[in-house]
Scaffold this motif. Structure first.
Motif, PDB file in Angstrom:
ATOM      1  N   PRO A  37      41.443  42.938  29.207  1.00 16.77           N
ATOM      2  CA  PRO A  37      41.635  42.808  30.659  1.00 16.77           C
ATOM      3  C   PRO A  37      40.618  41.857  31.281  1.00 16.77           C
ATOM      4  O   PRO A  37      39.517  41.642  30.749  1.00 16.77           O
ATOM      5  CB  PRO A  37      41.435  44.240  31.167  1.00 16.77           C
ATOM      6  CG  PRO A  37      41.654  45.116  29.994  1.00 16.77           C
ATOM      7  CD  PRO A  37      41.192  44.336  28.803  1.00 16.77           C
ATOM      8  N   LEU A  38      40.972  41.316  32.415  1.00 18.91           N
ATOM      9  CA  LEU A  38      40.109  40.398  33.148  1.00 18.91           C
ATOM     10  C   LEU A  38      38.942  41.153  33.783  1.00 18.91           C
ATOM     11  O   LEU A  38      39.147  42.099  34.546  1.00 18.91           O
ATOM     12  CB  LEU A  38      40.919  39.682  34.227  1.00 18.91           C
ATOM     13  CG  LEU A  38      40.147  38.742  35.148  1.00 18.91           C
ATOM     14  CD1 LEU A  38      39.775  37.448  34.417  1.00 18.91           C
ATOM     15  CD2 LEU A  38      40.963  38.428  36.404  1.00 18.91           C
ATOM     16  N   LEU A  39      37.738  40.743  33.477  1.00 25.70           N
ATOM     17  CA  LEU A  39      36.506  41.204  34.129  1.00 25.70           C
ATOM     18  C   LEU A  39      36.512  42.716  34.398  1.00 25.70           C
ATOM     19  O   LEU A  39      36.428  43.157  35.552  1.00 25.70           O
ATOM     20  CB  LEU A  39      36.293  40.441  35.445  1.00 25.70           C
ATOM     21  CG  LEU A  39      36.047  38.935  35.279  1.00 25.70           C
ATOM     22  CD1 LEU A  39      36.066  38.255  36.649  1.00 25.70           C
ATOM     23  CD2 LEU A  39      34.714  38.677  34.579  1.00 25.70           C
ATOM     24  N   PRO A  40      36.620  43.536  33.366  1.00 22.75           N
ATOM     25  CA  PRO A  40      36.578  44.982  33.585  1.00 22.75           C
ATOM     26  C   PRO A  40      35.267  45.394  34.257  1.00 22.75           C
ATOM     27  O   PRO A  40      34.209  44.857  33.940  1.00 22.75           O
ATOM     28  CB  PRO A  40      36.682  45.556  32.169  1.00 22.75           C
ATOM     29  CG  PRO A  40      36.267  44.445  31.263  1.00 22.75           C
ATOM     30  CD  PRO A  40      36.670  43.176  31.931  1.00 22.75           C
ATOM     31  N   GLY A  41      35.362  46.332  35.181  1.00 28.96           N
ATOM     32  CA  GLY A  41      34.184  46.777  35.914  1.00 28.96           C
ATOM     33  C   GLY A  41      33.911  45.989  37.180  1.00 28.96           C
ATOM     34  O   GLY A  41      33.009  46.355  37.942  1.00 28.96           O
TER      35      GLY A  41
END
Length: 259
Positions: A148-152
């Motif tokens: 996923p894109l930029l988790p967090g």
């Protein structure tokens, strides 16, 4: 910041997938990272957000970038923050940005891992592509491996881009699974369809694809079990039930078992 003075004028640049010999590589899938000639580059949180924003949005007006990245600041403070961040980014890594008096963009020499996901997804969605089933399955497997894109990260613009990429990813996987079903490569179709449910666990069309493949494989019991797991997930997490479209796929199996 005054919304009347800001116009979201972004122009997406056509990018090609990352090449291994490019000197700067920015990764956003699975977490933020920047490498220059193979070595990791440390960056402040503001610098990370600026580079990520430009990578995802393309050429952008300075005032719009400032408004999005510092939404709680007034116009002048946000632009001052942007100027400071630009200076610090240039001190850490030269050549990553192109800036004019009014606009900013990521330099072409920066490769971006997101480009590979987008290119693979669009390729699978291209109705004119005529890959062999083995190639279609391999491209689907590669697409499914993207994190996923930029988790967090919980900025609104990140969430929007994350959802956009996930929709592209899962839709392309569904299309690949359908093509593999049509070519009677059912084992690969099941693998790709199941990958789609991992990308978007609540997306019903992905679960429909899995159930259809299992029924095509003459595995009705597994199809029912998959449906029931999805039914429990929806009830537990969202308090809703699957649509009639999905229920209708397994209802003949359930009717035969009751009979």
């Amino acid at each position: 910041m005054s919304s009347a003075t800001v116009r979201p004028t972004t122009r997406r640049r056509v990018r090609t997938p990352a090449q291994p010999d490019q000197p700067l590589r920015l990764t956003l899938l699975g977490g933020w990272g920047l490498h220059a000639d193979g070595k990791s580059v440390a960056m402040s949180s503001n610098g990370q957000r600026l580079l990520a924003f430009l990578a995802l949005r393309g050429r952008t007006q300075r005032d719009y970038a400032a408004a999005v990245l510092w939404p709680d600041s007034d116009d002048q403070s946000a632009l001052a923050n942007l100027r400071t961040t630009l200076w610090r980014v240039r001190q850490r890594v030269r050549g990553a940005l192109i800036s004019t008096q009014h606009e900013l963009e990521l330099a072409p020499l920066v490769s971006l891992d997101v480009d590979g996901l987008v290119a693979a997804g669009r390729y699978l969605l291209n109705q004119e592509s005529a890959d062999s089933p083995a190639d279609c399955a391999e491209i689907g497997r590669d697409l499914a491996r993207h994190a996923p894109l930029l988790p967090g990260w919980y900025d609104d613009w990140v969430i929007t881009e994350r959802e956009r990429l996930q929709q592209l990813q899962v839709h392309a996987l569904e299309v690949a699974a359908e093509r593999l079903v049509q070519s009677r490569h059912l084992a690969s179709a099941l693998e790709i369809a199941q990958a789609a449910t991992q990308v978007e666990p609540f997306r019903e069309t992905a679960h429909c694809a899995v159930v259809k493949v299992l029924l095509q494989q003459a595995n009705p019991a597994q199809a029912v079990r998959h449906y029931q797991r999805y039914e429990r997930l929806l009830h537990r997490e969202l308090g809703i039930a699957p649509s009639p479209n999905l229920r209708d796929l397994v209802s003949p199996v359930l009717a035969r078992s009751r009979a």
